[in-house]
Design an enzyme around this catalytic site. Sequence first.
Site, PDB file in Angstrom:
ATOM      1  N   CYS A 167       0.831  -1.213   0.000  1.00 23.00           N
ATOM      2  CA  CYS A 167       0.000   0.000   0.000  1.00 23.00           C
ATOM      3  C   CYS A 167       0.870   1.269   0.000  1.00 23.00           C
ATOM      4  CB  CYS A 167      -0.918  -0.006   1.212  1.00 23.00           C
ATOM      5  SG  CYS A 167      -2.071   1.384   1.207  1.00 23.00           S
ATOM      6  N   CYS A 187       0.100   5.003   6.898  1.00 17.71           N
ATOM      7  CA  CYS A 187      -0.574   4.810   8.198  1.00 17.71           C
ATOM      8  C   CYS A 187       0.420   4.123   9.149  1.00 17.71           C
ATOM      9  CB  CYS A 187      -1.825   3.962   8.023  1.00 17.71           C
ATOM     10  SG  CYS A 187      -2.866   4.528   6.654  1.00 17.71           S
ATOM     11  N   CYS A 201       0.179   0.398  10.283  1.00 18.52           N
ATOM     12  CA  CYS A 201      -0.261  -0.645   9.355  1.00 18.52           C
ATOM     13  C   CYS A 201       0.863  -1.510   8.765  1.00 18.52           C
ATOM     14  CB  CYS A 201      -1.066  -0.037   8.219  1.00 18.52           C
ATOM     15  SG  CYS A 201      -1.806  -1.332   7.175  1.00 18.52           S
ATOM     16  N   CYS A 249     -16.203  -9.473   5.253  1.00 16.28           N
ATOM     17  CA  CYS A 249     -15.604  -8.184   4.908  1.00 16.28           C
ATOM     18  C   CYS A 249     -14.312  -8.399   4.130  1.00 16.28           C
ATOM     19  CB  CYS A 249     -15.327  -7.392   6.191  1.00 16.28           C
ATOM     20  SG  CYS A 249     -14.560  -5.801   5.851  1.00 16.28           S
ATOM     21  N   CYS A 309     -19.391  -6.769   3.021  1.00 19.06           N
ATOM     22  CA  CYS A 309     -18.731  -5.504   3.365  1.00 19.06           C
ATOM     23  C   CYS A 309     -17.396  -5.438   2.620  1.00 19.06           C
ATOM     24  CB  CYS A 309     -18.496  -5.481   4.880  1.00 19.06           C
ATOM     25  SG  CYS A 309     -17.557  -4.058   5.449  1.00 19.06           S
ATOM     26  N   CYS A 343     -19.653   1.682   8.012  1.00 15.25           N
ATOM     27  CA  CYS A 343     -18.901   1.031   9.086  1.00 15.25           C
ATOM     28  C   CYS A 343     -17.668   1.889   9.316  1.00 15.25           C
ATOM     29  CB  CYS A 343     -18.509  -0.381   8.664  1.00 15.25           C
ATOM     30  SG  CYS A 343     -17.410  -1.205   9.834  1.00 15.25           S
ATOM     31  N   ARG A 395     -18.203  -3.032  17.268  1.00 15.35           N
ATOM     32  CA  ARG A 395     -17.390  -4.224  16.991  1.00 15.35           C
ATOM     33  C   ARG A 395     -16.079  -4.201  17.753  1.00 15.35           C
ATOM     34  NH1 ARG A 395     -20.185  -6.430  12.741  1.00 15.35           N
ATOM     35  NH2 ARG A 395     -21.498  -4.880  11.721  1.00 15.35           N
TER      36      ARG A 395
END
Length: 335
Positions: free
Chosen positions: A55, A59, A62, A99, A131, A191, A263
């Site tokens: 990616c 972040c 991550c 998801c 999702c 979400c 969640r």
Amino acid sequence: MPNPLKSDWTLDDIAGIYDLPLLELVFKAQTVHRENHDPLRVQKCTLLSIKTGGCPEDCSYCPQAARYSTGVESEKLLPVPTVLAKAREAKAAGSTRFCMGAAWRNVKDGPQFEQVIDMVKGVNSLGMEVCCTLGMLKPEQAERLKEAGLYAYNHNIDTSEEYYGEVIGTRQFTDRIDTLNNVRRAGITMCTGGIIGLGETREDHLAFLQRLASFDPHPESVPINALVPVAGTPLENQEIIDPLLLVRVIATARILMPRSVVRLSAGRLQMSREAQMLCFLAGANSIFAGDKLLTTANPGESKDDEMFRLLGIQAMENRADACSGSKEPALSGNV
Ligand code: SAM
Ligand code: DTB
Ligand code: SF4
């Protein structure tokens, strides 16, 4: 009388809840929870990383950001049949929501997006809540996903707007909000939540919760993750969050957003069964099932089944409106 739904909580209102003695706060949250949900039902959801690693974003928590050496290799988008086989497995193990996550900054139109559209159609036809979490979305892309039967889109605000820049530099907090608005306008359920334990303060928790509860209607689903520190990321040495602080955040979220599904997401492996039980008492009513989240480990079905048995929890059954292809999702309207 159930709490009326409100989207204009002030920071003072929220501090008055968040700062309550913890026992009092958990009791209040459980009271609100019982007025709005079956306290013995917890939804099992399954995550699948359909496009892992590589990616371009930064972040700092991550493992999938290409710029950090975390041992997560960049992989290609999974083929549709592989994904559908995983979804069937998840359904057979009691998950009612599936998801699919992609380590993308944003969705690009083209063959890969078409492949995701086919995955959404396939999972929707299994009768699960489908999702996706694919990064930033344009309005037309959200509409395409909705047409394919997407039930929910996950896109976390992660932390307060003030702290956001300390954690992520390659995009702005407002970019996240734009995508969330595109999702909602397309009629997909929202979400969105965040991560606790990034080094943020009490004030950041208050502002983060205020932003979530200011959506009108509230996000249908609010994932609260405890940071899983991953070697190679800038947050690798971040101290693991005290579970009681997680309980405080979950309880406050439950009181502010009485009807949302809260969640208990990443970080359960670093929590005792007893700490997780407190999260359920505080109003969490969903977990990610299976031995893997996207790239990191998770407790696994047999451990969770044992926990559910000991606590007297039953897995939530499929919602009648789960297939958005056949019926409109039940967006919780504000009173
Ligand atoms: N790329 C997409 C995005 O950023 O929205 C989707 C995938 S991303 C991994 C989904 C969410 O997982 C992030 O927003 C973050 O809240 C959570 N997450 C990622 N790494 C984490 C970690 N190490 N600990 C806890 N939560 C994490
Ligand atoms: C969310 O808030 N947590 C999930 C889901 N939404 C996509 C992801 C957690 C990822 C944890 C780190 C990993 O396994 O890579
Ligand atoms: Fe990329 Fe999402 Fe990870 Fe950020 S959280 S680095 S956008 S996969």
